[in-house]
Enzyme design. Structure first.
Site, mmCIF file in Angstrom:
data_model
loop_
_atom_site.group_PDB
_atom_site.id
_atom_site.type_symbol
_atom_site.label_atom_id
_atom_site.label_comp_id
_atom_site.label_asym_id
_atom_site.label_seq_id
_atom_site.Cartn_x
_atom_site.Cartn_y
_atom_site.Cartn_z
ATOM 1 N N HIS A 117 35.280 54.165 27.353
ATOM 2 C CA HIS A 117 36.723 54.017 27.506
ATOM 3 C C HIS A 117 36.987 52.960 28.576
ATOM 4 O O HIS A 117 36.694 53.183 29.747
ATOM 5 C CB HIS A 117 37.353 55.362 27.905
ATOM 6 C CG HIS A 117 37.252 56.382 26.833
ATOM 7 N ND1 HIS A 117 36.965 57.712 27.071
ATOM 8 C CD2 HIS A 117 37.384 56.255 25.488
ATOM 9 C CE1 HIS A 117 36.933 58.351 25.910
ATOM 10 N NE2 HIS A 117 37.191 57.488 24.940
ATOM 11 N N GLU A 143 38.382 53.422 32.149
ATOM 12 C CA GLU A 143 37.681 54.305 33.082
ATOM 13 C C GLU A 143 36.696 53.518 33.938
ATOM 14 O O GLU A 143 35.477 53.705 33.866
ATOM 15 C CB GLU A 143 37.004 55.443 32.303
ATOM 16 C CG GLU A 143 38.047 56.329 31.642
ATOM 17 C CD GLU A 143 37.495 57.307 30.612
ATOM 18 O OE1 GLU A 143 38.313 58.000 29.991
ATOM 19 O OE2 GLU A 143 36.272 57.361 30.422
ATOM 20 N N HIS A 186 32.247 59.164 32.322
ATOM 21 C CA HIS A 186 33.670 58.946 32.022
ATOM 22 C C HIS A 186 34.521 59.078 33.272
ATOM 23 O O HIS A 186 34.043 59.502 34.321
ATOM 24 C CB HIS A 186 34.163 59.996 31.009
ATOM 25 C CG HIS A 186 33.750 59.728 29.608
ATOM 26 N ND1 HIS A 186 34.628 59.292 28.654
ATOM 27 C CD2 HIS A 186 32.545 59.816 28.992
ATOM 28 C CE1 HIS A 186 33.979 59.129 27.510
ATOM 29 N NE2 HIS A 186 32.712 59.449 27.694
ATOM 30 N N GLU A 231 32.511 63.534 34.122
ATOM 31 C CA GLU A 231 33.880 63.070 34.359
ATOM 32 C C GLU A 231 34.093 62.870 35.854
ATOM 33 O O GLU A 231 33.858 63.768 36.646
ATOM 34 C CB GLU A 231 34.886 64.118 33.863
ATOM 35 C CG GLU A 231 34.765 64.467 32.384
ATOM 36 C CD GLU A 231 35.562 63.528 31.487
ATOM 37 O OE1 GLU A 231 36.160 62.561 32.018
ATOM 38 O OE2 GLU A 231 35.567 63.763 30.263
HETATM 39 ZN ZN ZN Z 1 36.633 58.849 28.781
#
Ligand code: ZN
Length: 1119
Positions: free
Chosen positions: A798, A801, A895, A980
């Site tokens: 992504h 990010e 992420h 994350e």
């Molecule tokens: Zn992500």
């Protein structure tokens, strides 16, 4: 006649017959007793009826709502309505009886959703209107009737029936001009009026009769005259009416055209900030937000400015390019197709179906396509013998450069039936508008002023600019920048670095420049952003989360409303990606200058709305019209020490960490040249709330959110950069990998950079292999190398990010370092790292998707080889590893998480999934290797940024196509994770209260590596080497209780981000309070009761005194 005692006992039994402490016998008796019997049997007998009513009232007041609901289920509402009709239709009603009936009807009816219909059937509607008309002079009786009308009107059809019998007019006329008398009755009439407005027809009727402007006048008068704040309730009730009115389009239009917004704005300006008035202001602000006319974004189209012709879908996109109008239609269609495609591929019962959870799907491609990936295991074919000999002779071994790989990987074979298309894709890219042909020169756009301010640098900088713009081809640039002698770099850059340079680990401006010249962007960027080129170091200071100013959102919204009311806004477009004349505008003294045409840049348009305030619009992800969140732009020409307000007006997410202490980051070129090249958390008055802007096309119901923040710049001659989070470009990654390669001791560390495949726009997606060189050339050591388990790490799928890239940077640097733990890890594992799965998205400043408009982390089930090449080949490579018996021991995809704090893991567990999804499958006998928790447990102990309690191991159906779940399910990798990292900061551990910066992100990347030691078979041996004695692994760690934490974990925001039609007053159970207050005051009216029967009177007295203190009539109007 039944005695009161008996009556009371029976009724108690009746209403509590579900209570377990009643004996069976008592319950049986109780069920015989029906309230209807009481009320009907005693009709005509005033005293008995009153007795029944008193007892009922007592019982209903003291119990919970369950009593009332039970009574309703037993026909209680009907009985009360019958009693009302019977007693109310008498020629001269007995109000001693009628008043308690009215109150009870209101109390019970308030909880009975069918009360309107029941009232209609009982014939109570006309009756209550008549009673009201006959008692207009009698405040208490009128109030009781109005409470009942409020209750009846909760049903829309009943509200209509009341209005068609002049109910609206009767009640409207009861609302007087400012007075200090009978405030409760006035309030009840306004609330009854508001209740009638639950029907759109009634609103239309009120509009056509001019009642809206009448109510506005009343509001204005009451507001201005109520200097002692004793009529707050009245004002709130009037606001309730407005909230109802603006729910319909006609009501809203009338409200706005009659000056409703202006009136409320002015009244809020004169409100003091005590709590009661605060509620009025809150309610007014919500009303105004709701009423502000929906305004399409000031854009030509919602589609991204960046459009890239896609293979296979190019016919659609050709239309976009050739014709604006039809292009947008095609775009809309694409959008629809896209939405449909997004919504269909969920596996509905994945979470609860044990078979589905455990089933391993077949290979998604022919098996014979896998051997091509053998080239990505260079450590297995590398001639270490040669290397060892060379290094023993003191010569450095040759290693293949990553660029040689590009050619090779272009020949990667895809599905055989698609081969024809493949070549078309690549040739299209090579000849396309996007690629290298547009690269002229890399230069800084607006730094002349600063660079000139240093006399020594100035001349050289000017020379350089001239030189750089003199039409060098890309290749010449590359040669010059990488070559020797007098070049672009040896003039300006060297001078700058000599004078102002700071030593930044693993960053080198020349290397960055060289890498950037090879980067291909859709718009063909020719400019570098200074921070990426120059480098950055994390701030040495702690950066605490920003405190939220009280009522900051209210203040910002009021400023927005002021813009709507006054026409003195400037509304001057000062920057527009689509308007070349605004791309390089001449310096204007009164406006900021913006720029975003550089790698990772995202700002589409800037509009100056006031002298020091700008609306900013972000660019949607390339080829689509959504996903705005990431921003990164340059700003200059500022006045120092003046607060500038910035509003990013087309954010999409429904909440943001910007409401919870997060600040954007700012980089000052002046500071950088003064030895502080730092991205700093900056900005005050930050908040995030729903606004009144809607897309250019599409539903006006979708509106955007505003992120607003205020920046005060320090220097006059400065160029600053603002970003959502610490930027990390694709060129930065390429430069970083090159520097890492140069830094490693090649006799010890095997470091190989290769290309997994080219991206859609022709950039290379790198893959890095890191492991330890065998200590000797003996067979045993070479054999051990071949047996090392693989750890596969990926990141930045992504593009928004960037935090994930910083974590990856920490991982890479640690793994290449001389740290003994790193050495131990290299000796134990082979690391396969794909640090940027979505280079095109990153380069073009996108937030979520790839050029193919896809969220690449939803493509893992069956990645398309043409449209999602990086995912297709990464998965292919994983399949290959599996096929040679080297499936990864750990897979982790890094992420960033926009709604949570701290850093945490998502993993996969069958047991936890079944448990969390509430599956009824018996899984007690199910055996599952608990090893999926090992890493999280280790991180819990060693990584201060890590939050064990935020981890989750649920295999959710909505994420069944993510890397984590597919790698777990299809490759059987037990430890398959998403890691994350927050954008904001920490609410636990030693960093609690601080915002995260690149230091903590990189540290997290390092700690993740540390945690892998917990997987080594012989951790004791490692203890022995006293490498990890501080880690204390291997002990029993208490298992924390997992909880579903995929959702937002913040408490509700202090101020409502969304505007709603409900006013705060409507939400609270104001009506119930009013009814209870009236019932408690019944004494005043029914003072004759006590004379009727000593027994009852005595009893009644007790019951009233037991109840909560009765407000005295004087202050009854205030609570
Ligand atoms: Zn992500």
């Amino acid at each position: 006649m039944i005695t009161v005692c008996l009556l009371r006992r029976h009724l108690t039994a009746y209403l509590t017959c579900q209570q377990p402490y009643l004996t069976v016998d008592m319950r049986a008796k109780a069920s015989d007793i029906k309230i209807t019997q009481y009320l009907n049997k005693n009709a005509g007998d005033a005293e008995s009826t009153l007795n029944v009513l008193n007892v009922l009232e007592e019982l209903l007041s003291s119990g919970t709502d369950r009593r009332i609901h039970y009574m309703i289920s037993q026909g209680g509402s009907e009985s009360l309505l019958n009693a009302l009709v019977k007693n109310g239709s008498r020629f001269i009603p007995n109000y001693t009886i009628l008043l308690p009936i009215l109150y009870l009807v209101a109390k019970v009816g308030h909880k009975d959703c069918g009360i309107g219909k029941k009232a209609e059937e009982a014939g109570a509607i006309l009756l209550i209107l008549n009673l009201l008309k006959n008692n207009i002079q009698h405040a208490r009786r009128a109030e009781a009737c109005l409470l009942v009308i409020q209750v009846f009107a909760t049903s829309v059809s009943t509200a209509k029936l009341i209005a068609s019998n002049q109910g609206l007019d009767i009640i409207y006329n009861l609302i007087p001009n400012y007075t200090t008398k009978n405030l409760q009755t006035i309030k009840a009439s306004i609330n009854a009026f508001a209740a009638l407005l639950s029907s759109v027809d009634n609103i239309s009727s009120a509009v056509s009769k001019g009642y809206v402007s009448g109510l506005l006048l009343l509001y204005e008068e009451w507001h201005s005259k109520d200097t002692k704040h004793s009529a707050i309730d009245i004002l709130q009730a009037l606001l309730n009416c407005f909230h109802k009115i603006v729910r319909s389009a006609v009501g809203r239009d009338t409200f706005v055209s009659q000056g409703g917004i202006r009136l409320l704005y002015h009244t809020t300006q004169t409100c003091s900030l005590n709590i009661c008035q605060g509620l009025l202001v809150e309610s007014s602000v919500q009303l105004m937000r709701w009423c502000l006319p929906k305004t399409p974004l000031p854009l030509r189209s919602d589609q991204s400015v960046y459009c890239f012709p896609l293979p296979r879908r190019h016919h659609l996109l050709d239309v976009v390019a050739s014709d604006d109008t039809s292009g947008e239609i095609a775009g809309d269609k694409m959008e629809k197709d896209y939405q449909e495609a997004q919504s269909k591929d969920y596996d509905d019962d994945l979470e609860t179906d044990l078979k589905k959870l455990c089933l391993r799907p077949p290979l998604d491609r022919p098996k014979d396509l896998l051997p091509q990936y053998s080239r990505l295991c260079p450590e297995l074919s590398h001639d270490f013998l040669e290397q060892l000999e060379l290094s023993s002779q003191g010569r450095s071994p040759s290693s293949s450069s990553s660029d040689d790989e590009t050619e090779k990987c272009n020949n990667l074979s895809l599905h055989s039936f698609r081969r024809g298309e493949k070549s078309a894709v690549f040739s299209k890219t090579e000849n396309g508008t996007s690629a290298a042909s547009l690269f002229k020169a890399k230069d800084f756009y607006s730094h002349t002023g600063i660079l000139n301010s240093s006399a020594e640098v100035g001349t050289k900088a000017r020379e350089t600019r001239k030189e750089a713009k003199s039409g060098l081809t890309n290749d010449q640039q590359n040669n010059k920048s990488e070559g020797n002698g007098k070049s672009y770099n040896s003039t300006m850059i060297d001078s700058l670095i000599d004078i102002h340079g700071v030593d930044i680990p693993y960053h080198e401006p020349r290397t960055y420049h060289a890498a950037a010249t090879k980067t291909k962007s859709v718009p063909g960027f020719t400019t570098l952003a200074f921070p990426d080129f120059w480098g950055q170091v994390p701030s040495p200071e702690n950066e605490p989360m920003a405190p939220r100013k009280l009522n900051i959102q209210r203040q910002k919204v009021l400023e927005d409303i002021q813009r709507f009311l006054k026409t003195d806004t400037i509304n001057k477009v000062v920057f527009d990606l689509e308007d070349d004349s605004l791309q390089f505008p001449p310096d204007k003294p009164d406006s900021l200058r913006f720029f975003s045409s550089f790698e990772c840049g995202n700002l589409r348009k800037a509009i100056q709305v006031r002298r020091y305030e700008y609306d900013l619009i972000l660019n949607a992800d390339a080829n689509c019209s959504q996903h705005t969140q990431w921003f990164y732009f340059e700003v200059s020409n500022m006045v120092p020490d003046v607060p500038y307000r910035f509003n990013i007006i087309n954010c999409e997410k429904s909440n943001s960490q910007f409401n919870y202490g997060m600040q954007p980051v700012l980089y000052s070129v002046q500071d950088a040249l003064n030895g502080k090249p730092q991205w700093l958390r900056t900005g005050t008055e930050i908040c995030y709330f729903r606004n009144y802007f809607c897309p250019v096309r599409g539903s006006q119901k979708t509106t955007f959110y505003t992120l607003t923040f205020t920046i005060t710049f320090k220097y006059k001659e400065d160029v600053c950069y603002l970003a959502y989070h610490y930027p990390y470009t694709y060129s930065a990654l390429r430069a970083h990998l090159n520097l890492l390669h140069r830094s490693v001791a090649s006799s010890k560390v095997f470091f190989r950079q290769q290309i997994i495949c080219p991206t859609l726009s022709g950039n290379s997606c790198p893959v890095v292999t890191i492991t330890a060189c065998p200590p000797s050339k003996c067979d045993k050591d070479l054999h051990q190398l071949g047996k090392r388990p693989c750890i596969v790490l990926t990141s930045r799928v992504h593009p928004g990010e960037s935090n994930a890239s910083w974590v990856m940077k920490g991982t890479l640097e640690f793994l290449c370092s001389n740290d003994p733990i790193a050495q131990a890890l290299r000796e134990t594992f082979v690391f396969k790292i794909i640090p940027m799965l979505n280079p095109d998205g990153v380069i073009n400043g996108m937030n979520r998707c790839d050029l193919s408009r896809e969220d690449l982390n939803r493509q893992w089930c069956k990645p398309d080889p043409i449209l999602c090449p990086t995912i297709y080949h990464t998965k292919g490579f994983l399949y290959y590893l599996n096929s040679i018996g080297r499936a990864p021991l750990v897979f982790c995809d890094y992420h960033g998480h926009s709604r949570k704090k701290n850093v945490f893991l998502y993993g996969c567990s069958v047991k936890e999934t079944l448990w969390q999804s509430g599956s009824t499958v018996e899984n007690a006998g199910l055996k599952e290797d608990p090893g999926y928790r090992t890493i999280a447990k280790a991180l819990d102990r060693i990584a201060p940024a890590f939050s064990f309690n935020s981890c989750n191991y649920m295999v959710e159906k909505s994420r069944s196509a993510t890397a984590r779940i597919v790698v777990w399910k299809e490759l059987g990798v037990l430890r398959s994770y998403t890691m994350e990292s927050t954008y904001n900061g920490f609410d636990q551990g030693i960093y609690k209260g601080l915002q995260i910066n690149t230091r903590e992100l990189e540290e997290m990347g390092m700690k993740f590596c540390h945690s892998l030691l917990s997987l080594t078979i012989d951790t004791k041996a490692l203890y022995g080497k006293s490498l990890i004695n501080h880690m204390n692994l291997g002990q029993n760690i208490l298992d924390h209780k997992s909880h579903n934490s995929f959702e937002d974990d913040e408490p509700p925001c202090v101020e409502e981000i969304e505007y709603s039609t409900e006013s705060p007053g409507l939400k609270g159970d104001d009506l119930e309070l009013d009814i209870n207050r009236c019932m408690a005051n019944i004494d005043a009216e029914g003072s004759t009761k006590r004379q009727m029967s000593g027994e009852i009177g005595g009893y009644y007295q007790t019951f009233t005194t037991v109840k909560s203190p009765t407000p005295s009539p004087d202050n009854a109007g205030v609570h």
